[in-house]
Write a protein that holds these residues in place. Structure first.
Motif, PDB file in Angstrom:
ATOM      1  N   LEU A 138       0.835  -1.207   0.000  1.00  0.00           N
ATOM      2  CA  LEU A 138       0.000   0.000   0.000  1.00  0.00           C
ATOM      3  C   LEU A 138       0.866   1.252   0.000  1.00  0.00           C
ATOM      4  CD1 LEU A 138      -2.951  -0.879   2.407  1.00  0.00           C
ATOM      5  CD2 LEU A 138      -3.106  -0.270   0.005  1.00  0.00           C
ATOM      6  N   ASP A 139       1.917   1.226   0.839  1.00  0.00           N
ATOM      7  CA  ASP A 139       2.813   2.374   0.895  1.00  0.00           C
ATOM      8  C   ASP A 139       3.463   2.618  -0.457  1.00  0.00           C
ATOM      9  OD1 ASP A 139       2.262   2.924   3.448  1.00  0.00           O
ATOM     10  OD2 ASP A 139       4.078   2.055   4.308  1.00  0.00           O
ATOM     11  N   VAL A 145       1.767   6.938  -6.486  1.00  0.00           N
ATOM     12  CA  VAL A 145       0.813   8.007  -6.843  1.00  0.00           C
ATOM     13  C   VAL A 145       1.458   9.379  -6.619  1.00  0.00           C
ATOM     14  CG1 VAL A 145      -1.405   9.075  -6.216  1.00  0.00           C
ATOM     15  CG2 VAL A 145      -1.203   6.596  -6.362  1.00  0.00           C
ATOM     16  N   VAL A 146       2.150   9.505  -5.479  1.00  0.00           N
ATOM     17  CA  VAL A 146       2.808  10.783  -5.172  1.00  0.00           C
ATOM     18  C   VAL A 146       3.894  11.076  -6.215  1.00  0.00           C
ATOM     19  CG1 VAL A 146       4.234  12.007  -3.472  1.00  0.00           C
ATOM     20  CG2 VAL A 146       2.303  10.622  -2.701  1.00  0.00           C
ATOM     21  N   GLU A 147       4.661  10.028  -6.549  1.00  0.00           N
ATOM     22  CA  GLU A 147       5.717  10.204  -7.570  1.00  0.00           C
ATOM     23  C   GLU A 147       5.102  10.617  -8.909  1.00  0.00           C
ATOM     24  OE1 GLU A 147       8.909  10.165  -7.112  1.00  0.00           O
ATOM     25  OE2 GLU A 147       9.537   8.620  -5.684  1.00  0.00           O
ATOM     26  N   LEU A 148       3.972   9.979  -9.233  1.00  0.00           N
ATOM     27  CA  LEU A 148       3.302  10.299 -10.495  1.00  0.00           C
ATOM     28  C   LEU A 148       2.821  11.750 -10.508  1.00  0.00           C
ATOM     29  CD1 LEU A 148       2.400   8.930 -13.120  1.00  0.00           C
ATOM     30  CD2 LEU A 148       0.252   8.347 -12.001  1.00  0.00           C
ATOM     31  N   TYR A 199      -4.183  15.082  -7.123  1.00  0.00           N
ATOM     32  CA  TYR A 199      -3.904  13.720  -7.583  1.00  0.00           C
ATOM     33  C   TYR A 199      -4.263  12.698  -6.521  1.00  0.00           C
ATOM     34  CZ  TYR A 199      -1.707  13.436 -12.145  1.00  0.00           C
ATOM     35  OH  TYR A 199      -1.504  13.382 -13.494  1.00  0.00           O
ATOM     36  N   VAL A 200      -3.855  12.987  -5.301  1.00  0.00           N
ATOM     37  CA  VAL A 200      -4.105  12.028  -4.213  1.00  0.00           C
ATOM     38  C   VAL A 200      -5.604  11.903  -3.937  1.00  0.00           C
ATOM     39  CG1 VAL A 200      -3.715  11.623  -1.744  1.00  0.00           C
ATOM     40  CG2 VAL A 200      -1.832  12.345  -3.194  1.00  0.00           C
ATOM     41  N   THR A 208      -8.978   6.749 -11.679  1.00  0.00           N
ATOM     42  CA  THR A 208      -7.697   6.379 -12.287  1.00  0.00           C
ATOM     43  C   THR A 208      -6.829   7.628 -12.405  1.00  0.00           C
ATOM     44  OG1 THR A 208      -8.889   4.768 -13.579  1.00  0.00           O
ATOM     45  CG2 THR A 208      -6.635   5.212 -14.265  1.00  0.00           C
ATOM     46  N   VAL A 209      -5.644   7.501 -11.880  1.00  0.00           N
ATOM     47  CA  VAL A 209      -4.724   8.640 -12.010  1.00  0.00           C
ATOM     48  C   VAL A 209      -3.627   8.285 -12.996  1.00  0.00           C
ATOM     49  CG1 VAL A 209      -5.103   9.709  -9.770  1.00  0.00           C
ATOM     50  CG2 VAL A 209      -3.511   7.815  -9.946  1.00  0.00           C
TER      51      VAL A 209
END
Lengths: 210, 157
Positions: A138-139, A145-148, A199-200, A208-209
């Motif tokens: 999960l992390d 997601v954060v990197e994206l 984004y988050v 979908t991100v």
């Protein structure tokens, strides 16, 4: 020229205290190779992390990171100590990234961090035996997601976000590094965080991100 | 934050005092602190050993050896000692060199020899005037041969 196998290990925590860093800087001014090696050990992962997030191409990032340390080694005689060593190294890294971006005529929206492709070639050493695989997945997913989100923002916003929130640099330090007013640093930081938050939120809402 | 304020931030135009305070408060809010923690917790990874090895090679290639000041002084003292030794040896050898050519003697020595010769000559003349040989002639017997005639000589006259 790059034939590196990329990154293989999680970075160890090798922060230097100010006294030992000052001693190493003095030796580096005399081109002491061993002292410079210790500085590389302490900063290589952080500089590489910054450069990777700035240029998105791992091979290119590895090349640029080498260039950062080569330039630092050659220019240590000109390092006057008015700013911290960390600021100086990140300034070199920032300038090299900007140069490379200009050369490649890169547009921020064209490049995406392909997290799945990058993860396939990497192996991660896990030192802690109490690790929780489910939590880690999960992390990792959330970090992806954060990197994206970071990779899709403009260079201006990304630089400020990384230097402030990742490298704990102050507003004045960032302003000096990037050659912009302090007020602009704050504005960009606000916008970068707003972009990341958007984004988050989408991710949490199951959208979908990309 | 309203969109109008965000647009103003995007244009990077100057903010009023109230807007600056508003921005500061937003950046220090709990919401932003949480976002900051997401970024701060991103992991960095060490580059591979192959990368590090390649970096070391490049660093060695650009390395320019710097001579230590202590070494420079050491070399200077060695050079100075050598130079002094060479100078001393030269002076010593020149001093031992024989003076084969009288013309190479100093003018002082030359004058002294001439004065002695002249004095000896005058002394000899005065001895002849007095009918006695010079001490040198008396020692060698030349004065007797030159100054007195033998019986054979007298017979031929």
């Amino acid at each position: 020229m790059s034939v590196f196998s990329g990154v293989t290990r999680l970075a160890a925590n090798r922060h230097l205290d100010s006294a030992s860093e000052a001693a190493l800087i003095e030796q580096c001014r005399l081109q002491n190779f061993e002292a410079f090696g210790k500085i590389v050990d302490a900063y290589q992962a952080r500089v590489l992390g910054f450069v990777k997030r700035m240029c998105a191409n791992t091979e290119e990032a590895l090349d640029i990171t080498q260039d950062v340390f080569i330039r630092a080694y050659q220019g240590f005689g000109r390092f006057d100590g008015r700013c911290s060593l960390r600021s100086w190294l990140f300034k070199i890294a920032y300038n090299l990234c900007v140069d490379r971006v200009r050369r490649n005529d890169r547009h921020p929206t064209e490049l995406r961090l392909d997290a799945s492709a990058a993860d396939e070639s990497e192996t991660i050493d896990v030192a802690d035996s109490r690790w929780d695989p489910e939590g880690m997945i999960l992390d990792e997913e959330f970090q992806g997601v954060v990197e994206l989100a970071i990779s899709t923002m403009s260079d201006k916003l990304r630089t400020v976000l990384l230097l402030h929130d990742k490298e704990d640099m102050g507003y004045e330090e960032i302003a000096e590094t990037m050659g912009i007013p302090v007020g602009t640093v704050k504005s960009r930081l606000f916008l970068a965080r707003a972009h990341l938050q958007g984004y988050v939120r989408k991710y949490w809402n199951g959208e979908t991100v990309q | 934050m309203n969109s109008e304020f965000e647009e103003k931030l995007k244009r990077e135009k100057g903010l009023s005092r109230d807007e600056q305070i508003r921005l500061e408060m937003a950046l220090d809010s709990r919401e932003h602190a949480e976002i900051r923690s997401w970024v701060g917790e991103l992991t960095d990874e060490d580059p591979s050993l192959a990368w590090r090895s390649a970096l070391n090679e490049r660093l060695h290639a650009v390395r320019t050896p710097v001579r230590q000041p202590k070494m420079r002084w050491r070399w200077a003292s060695v050079m100075g000692l050598g130079l002094a030794s060479a100078l001393t040896l030269t002076v010593y050898l020149v001093g031992l060199k024989p003076t084969a050519n009288p013309g190479t003697t100093s003018s002082g020595e030359k004058a002294s020899v001439e004065a002695n010769l002249l004095a000896a000559h005058q002394d000899g003349l005065s001895m002849l005037d007095l009918g006695t040989g010079s001490p040198a002639e008396r020692a060698t017997g030349l004065g007797q041969q030159n100054g007195s005639f033998s019986e054979v000589d007298l017979g031929t006259l």
